[in-house]
Design an enzyme around this catalytic site. Structure first.
Site, PDB file in Angstrom:
ATOM      1  N   LYS A 117       0.832  -1.216   0.000  1.00  0.00           N
ATOM      2  CA  LYS A 117       0.000   0.000   0.000  1.00  0.00           C
ATOM      3  C   LYS A 117       0.861   1.257   0.000  1.00  0.00           C
ATOM      4  O   LYS A 117       0.451   2.282  -0.536  1.00  0.00           O
ATOM      5  CB  LYS A 117      -0.938   0.016   1.208  1.00  0.00           C
ATOM      6  N   LYS A 199      -3.613 -10.733  -6.948  1.00  0.00           N
ATOM      7  CA  LYS A 199      -4.836 -10.957  -6.192  1.00  0.00           C
ATOM      8  C   LYS A 199      -5.978 -10.118  -6.778  1.00  0.00           C
ATOM      9  O   LYS A 199      -5.755  -8.974  -7.171  1.00  0.00           O
ATOM     10  CB  LYS A 199      -4.573 -10.507  -4.743  1.00  0.00           C
ATOM     11  N   LYS A 202     -10.312  -4.809  -5.162  1.00  0.00           N
ATOM     12  CA  LYS A 202     -11.422  -3.922  -5.496  1.00  0.00           C
ATOM     13  C   LYS A 202     -10.993  -2.684  -6.270  1.00  0.00           C
ATOM     14  O   LYS A 202     -11.812  -2.020  -6.880  1.00  0.00           O
ATOM     15  CB  LYS A 202     -12.200  -3.535  -4.245  1.00  0.00           C
TER      16      LYS A 202
HETATM   17  P1  ATP Z   1      -7.653  -4.269  -1.576  1.00  0.00           P
HETATM   18  O1  ATP Z   1      -7.280  -5.488  -2.337  1.00  0.00           O
HETATM   19  O2  ATP Z   1      -8.334  -3.220  -2.379  1.00  0.00           O
HETATM   20  O3  ATP Z   1      -6.573  -3.746  -0.724  1.00  0.00           O
HETATM   21  P2  ATP Z   1      -9.096  -6.101  -0.087  1.00  0.00           P
HETATM   22  O4  ATP Z   1     -10.226  -6.500  -0.986  1.00  0.00           O
HETATM   23  O5  ATP Z   1      -7.963  -7.006   0.119  1.00  0.00           O
HETATM   24  O6  ATP Z   1      -8.698  -4.670  -0.511  1.00  0.00           O
HETATM   25  P3  ATP Z   1     -10.808  -6.127   2.095  1.00  0.00           P
HETATM   26  O7  ATP Z   1     -12.009  -5.843   1.265  1.00  0.00           O
HETATM   27  O8  ATP Z   1     -10.718  -5.413   3.362  1.00  0.00           O
HETATM   28  O9  ATP Z   1      -9.534  -5.790   1.357  1.00  0.00           O
HETATM   29  O10 ATP Z   1     -10.708  -7.697   2.331  1.00  0.00           O
HETATM   30  C1  ATP Z   1     -11.734  -8.276   3.004  1.00  0.00           C
HETATM   31  C2  ATP Z   1     -11.539  -9.738   3.245  1.00  0.00           C
HETATM   32  O11 ATP Z   1     -11.592 -10.429   2.019  1.00  0.00           O
HETATM   33  C3  ATP Z   1     -10.207 -10.104   3.883  1.00  0.00           C
HETATM   34  O12 ATP Z   1     -10.444 -11.170   4.769  1.00  0.00           O
HETATM   35  C4  ATP Z   1      -9.373 -10.546   2.727  1.00  0.00           C
HETATM   36  O13 ATP Z   1      -8.416 -11.495   3.110  1.00  0.00           O
HETATM   37  C5  ATP Z   1     -10.417 -11.163   1.835  1.00  0.00           C
HETATM   38  N1  ATP Z   1     -10.042 -11.018   0.422  1.00  0.00           N
HETATM   39  C6  ATP Z   1      -9.893  -9.861  -0.246  1.00  0.00           C
HETATM   40  N2  ATP Z   1      -9.549 -10.097  -1.520  1.00  0.00           N
HETATM   41  C7  ATP Z   1      -9.482 -11.445  -1.643  1.00  0.00           C
HETATM   42  C8  ATP Z   1      -9.170 -12.310  -2.729  1.00  0.00           C
HETATM   43  N3  ATP Z   1      -8.849 -11.850  -3.929  1.00  0.00           N
HETATM   44  N4  ATP Z   1      -9.216 -13.642  -2.512  1.00  0.00           N
HETATM   45  C9  ATP Z   1      -9.547 -14.130  -1.299  1.00  0.00           C
HETATM   46  N5  ATP Z   1      -9.843 -13.368  -0.242  1.00  0.00           N
HETATM   47  C10 ATP Z   1      -9.810 -12.038  -0.405  1.00  0.00           C
END
Ligand code: ATP
Ligand code: LTN
Length: 334
Positions: A117, A199, A202
């Site tokens: 980040k 990964k 969002k």
């Molecule tokens: P960003 O990737 O924009 O930083 P994020 O989607 O990782 O944000 P959160 O929305 O806070 O962040 O994640 C929420 C939950 O979803 C966390 O438990 C994270 O581990 C899970 N998560 C997020 N993206 C994934 C993914 N691509 N695959 C599996 N789990 C995910």
């Protein structure tokens, strides 16, 4: 189940920093819903974490409420679970301060999410972004959570939380329960449709599917999903990351296992496979989207859910915080 039997406690949260994605559903929320009967669960909308990077205030507010609606639409029952908004329970910030004094600068410097980040937001690397995992530890420890259902990327933060708890307990006795991360076997790391080495995130609209996407958008995104130059639908993350990711998504959406899905598409090319994955996701997302829309039309109900959630959460949070203050021997105001 007997009410006297003590259930294990679960805590997890998602930042309202963007729309919920298929990744956050498969990595986290799907499991939350599966745990609600067996465990005593708190699911939070971590708005204070969201401001570690710049947010548009009106969007943050809208997404906070929309996220609550989506939690419920994904099957989280507000009676069985405590659903609440982090900033409504001030003890999170208070405990975070204390825990920050038991966290090493070096530990925080090693956090992968911070490194990523701070690259993405190189012009705004704040103290909040750096100490983000301490606030997350406070979220978890405040409720004496036994387990934290999250995607793979959050494992390091949960481990740090355990280390902080262990350190604090080492000095003051048994104050905190040591939590464990709970990571799903399938869907722990859903990858971007545009670049299956990254990964699904969002902040990447074309590579990610949002839970509230319309069917035509979901179909378009899967149609463009990166695969490879072969034709076989086979699970091999190293050599076929795109196809393996689509297989994972298909299985997580349908409940089938990988071998079953490989057999189903044997001898059929990606022209058949990709639309089938899209259809499975469309059917998964449809009821969630419809129920979210219905709930968002009833703001009064959503308000009652978060108000009641905050009250229930706070009554647990004050117990832990006062125990911590007692251990520190802070003078209690008379
Ligand atoms: P960003 O990737 O924009 O930083 P994020 O989607 O990782 O944000 P959160 O929305 O806070 O962040 O994640 C929420 C939950 O979803 C966390 O438990 C994270 O581990 C899970 N998560 C997020 N993206 C994934 C993914 N691509 N695959 C599996 N789990 C995910
Ligand atoms: N850091 C997590 C969100 C988060 C969280 C938590 C998850 C904040 N506090 C407590 C589990 C438990 C993320 O970025 N996905």
């Amino acid at each position: 189940m007997e009410t006297s039997e003590k259930k294990k406690r679960i805590f997890s949260g998602i930042q309202p920093s963007g729309e919920l994605t298929l990744g956050s559903y498969m990595g986290a929320i799907k499991n939350w819903a599966a745990m609600q009967d067996e465990y005593d669960c708190l699911y939070c909308i971590v708005d204070m974490h969201a401001i570690t990077v710049r947010q548009n205030p009106a969007d943050l507010r809208r997404r906070t409420i929309a996220q609550l609606a989506q939690y419920i639409a994904c099957g989280l029952d507000p009676e069985k679970n405590i659903l609440f908004i982090q900033s409504h329970v001030p003890q999170h910030a208070e405990l975070s301060w204390v825990l920050g004094c038991y966290t090493q600068f070096g530990e925080l410097s090693r956090m992968t999410q911070f490194k990523q980040k701070s690259q993405q937001h190189a012009d705004n690397i704040t103290a909040g972004l750096f100490t983000y995992p301490v606030l997350m530890a406070a979220d978890i420890l405040l409720y004496q959570a036994d387990a934290v259902p999250v995607g793979e990327d959050q494992k390091q933060h949960v481990e740090l939380c355990r280390d902080i708890a262990q350190r604090f307990n080492g000095v003051y006795g048994d104050v905190f329960t040591l939590p464990e991360s709970f990571i799903p076997k399938l869907g722990a790391r859903v990858m971007s449709l545009g670049n299956p080495m990254n990964k699904m995130s969002k902040s990447d609209p074309e590579g990610c599917v949002y839970l509230l996407d319309k069917p035509e958008d979901i179909r378009r995104k899967f149609k463009r999903a990166v695969t490879d130059s072969e034709t076989a639908v086979r699970f091999d993350p190293e050599h076929k990351p795109g196809v393996s990711n689509l297989l994972t998504i298909y299985c997580a959406a349908t409940g089938k296992d990988i071998a079953e899905a490989e057999a189903e598409f044997a001898g059929q090319g990606y022209g058949v496979f990709k639309p089938a994955v899209a259809d499975a996701v469309v059917e998964l997302a449809r009821p969630i989207r419809e129920e979210t829309e219905r709930l968002l039309a009833d703001k009064g109900y959503l308000e009652s859910v978060y108000r009641q959630g905050a009250q229930r959460a706070q009554s647990l949070a004050v117990r832990t915080l006062s125990k911590v203050y007692r251990k520190l021997d802070f003078v209690v105001p008379k």
